[in-house]
Design an enzyme around this catalytic site. Structure first.
Site, PDB file in Angstrom:
ATOM      1  N   SER A 196       3.561   0.753  -5.783  1.00  0.00           N
ATOM      2  CA  SER A 196       4.041  -0.683  -5.767  1.00  0.00           C
ATOM      3  C   SER A 196       2.940  -1.363  -6.077  1.00  0.00           C
ATOM      4  O   SER A 196       1.781  -1.335  -6.923  1.00  0.00           O
ATOM      5  CB  SER A 196       3.729  -0.969  -3.991  1.00  0.00           C
TER       6      SER A 196
HETATM    7  N1  SAH Z   1       3.563   5.021  -1.913  1.00  0.00           N
HETATM    8  C1  SAH Z   1       4.168   4.534  -3.704  1.00  0.00           C
HETATM    9  C2  SAH Z   1       5.498   3.821  -4.373  1.00  0.00           C
HETATM   10  C3  SAH Z   1       6.861   4.398  -3.194  1.00  0.00           C
HETATM   11  S1  SAH Z   1       8.272   4.218  -4.629  1.00  0.00           S
HETATM   12  C4  SAH Z   1       2.613   4.490  -4.122  1.00  0.00           C
HETATM   13  O1  SAH Z   1       1.842   4.296  -3.805  1.00  0.00           O
HETATM   14  O2  SAH Z   1       3.228   5.326  -5.170  1.00  0.00           O
HETATM   15  C5  SAH Z   1       9.857   4.231  -3.310  1.00  0.00           C
HETATM   16  C6  SAH Z   1       9.180   5.723  -2.929  1.00  0.00           C
HETATM   17  O3  SAH Z   1      10.498   6.811  -1.696  1.00  0.00           O
HETATM   18  C7  SAH Z   1      10.043   6.609  -4.133  1.00  0.00           C
HETATM   19  O4  SAH Z   1       9.289   7.892  -4.350  1.00  0.00           O
HETATM   20  C8  SAH Z   1      10.863   7.335  -3.799  1.00  0.00           C
HETATM   21  O5  SAH Z   1      11.663   8.793  -4.052  1.00  0.00           O
HETATM   22  C9  SAH Z   1      10.457   7.451  -2.335  1.00  0.00           C
HETATM   23  N2  SAH Z   1      11.720   7.558  -0.795  1.00  0.00           N
HETATM   24  C10 SAH Z   1      12.687   7.359  -1.052  1.00  0.00           C
HETATM   25  N3  SAH Z   1      13.845   7.710  -0.111  1.00  0.00           N
HETATM   26  C11 SAH Z   1      13.123   8.660   0.855  1.00  0.00           C
HETATM   27  C12 SAH Z   1      13.095   9.860   1.882  1.00  0.00           C
HETATM   28  N4  SAH Z   1      14.136   9.778   2.708  1.00  0.00           N
HETATM   29  N5  SAH Z   1      12.400   9.684   2.546  1.00  0.00           N
HETATM   30  C13 SAH Z   1      11.321  10.360   1.044  1.00  0.00           C
HETATM   31  N6  SAH Z   1      11.196   8.766   0.485  1.00  0.00           N
HETATM   32  C14 SAH Z   1      12.131   8.451   0.181  1.00  0.00           C
END
Ligand code: SAH
Length: 213
Positions: A60
């Site tokens: 992010s």
């Molecule tokens: N917090 C992260 C950014 C996350 S991007 C950072 O600091 O880098 C969003 C993430 O959510 C992705 O890696 C995606 O694979 C995950 N995601 C999406 N749906 C999800 C679910 N149902 N359960 C767990 N992870 C999920």
């Protein structure tokens, strides 16, 4: 410009953009974002931009990490649940501010890479698992704080997350989709009551619930 100078420039930008909580700024200062971005994007590690981390996912934007962290009003006694570990950057920022972070990621490769980073940085108060975060982590509930870092395409937050929120707890979650627009929403639990507050527009990758078993 040196890495350190870029980092200072980013912190000043965050402060000017409304990040007033010194603990949050301090946490961002102490977590080197360059350890969380792929090598090809190293020169942009301290730009205020989301960057690709593989599998169509992103780390992010720093301002969004800072604003969501500030909105959580974390203290050092809290157990925090994060959905969407991704690169592990947001989890590492949270780990500087609370007692323990529980983080869930659906992509095993991303999770393993993030865990390698936690170990390299000697962060010991993060527990990470692979799975569907929309179900929360019932064995570890209740959580004083919950943060979702992918956009939930619904009008109500996932029920499991509200159930696992402690009384007085805060849930911060981006809601909506690419068509109707997304916004970060803060829910505060007060007994059986849940108060909703719409915070600001945002753009996240989608939260993908697993198919029901
Ligand atoms: N917090 C992260 C950014 C996350 S991007 C950072 O600091 O880098 C969003 C993430 O959510 C992705 O890696 C995606 O694979 C995950 N995601 C999406 N749906 C999800 C679910 N149902 N359960 C767990 N992870 C999920």
């Amino acid at each position: 410009m040196s890495g350190e100078a870029r980092k200072i420039r980013l912190l000043m930008h965050l402060r000017r953009s409304g990040i007033t909580d010194h603990k949050v700024l301090g946490a961002l200062e102490r977590v080197p974002r360059d350890l969380f971005v792929p090598e090809t994007f190293l020169d942009q590690a301290y730009e205020d931009k989301a960057l690709p981390i593989g599998l169509g996912q992103t780390i992010s934007q720093p301002l969004v990490v800072a604003m969501m962290t500030q909105a959580l009003e974390i203290d050092d006694r809290h157990k925090v649940l994060e959905i969407g570990t991704g690169s592990g950057y947001q989890a590492s920022v949270l780990a500087k501010l609370c007692r323990r972070v529980y983080t869930i990621e659906r992509h095993k490769i991303l999770l393993e890479t993030a865990e390698t980073r936690f170990a390299a940085m000697r962060i010991h108060n993060i527990v990470a698992i692979c799975g569907d975060g929309t179900r929360g982590w019932p064995e570890q509930a209740p959580f004083q704080r919950i943060i979702v870092t992918a956009a939930h395409a619904g009008h109500e937050p996932p029920p499991a997350l509200v159930e696992q929120l402690d009384d007085g707890g805060i849930l911060v979650i981006p809601m909506g989709d690419d068509w109707g627009g997304q916004q970060v929403v803060r829910f505060r639990r007060d007994g059986d009551d849940v108060q909703r507050e719409d915070l600001w527009p945002v753009r996240f990758v989608p939260l993908v619930p697993n198919m029901p078993a």
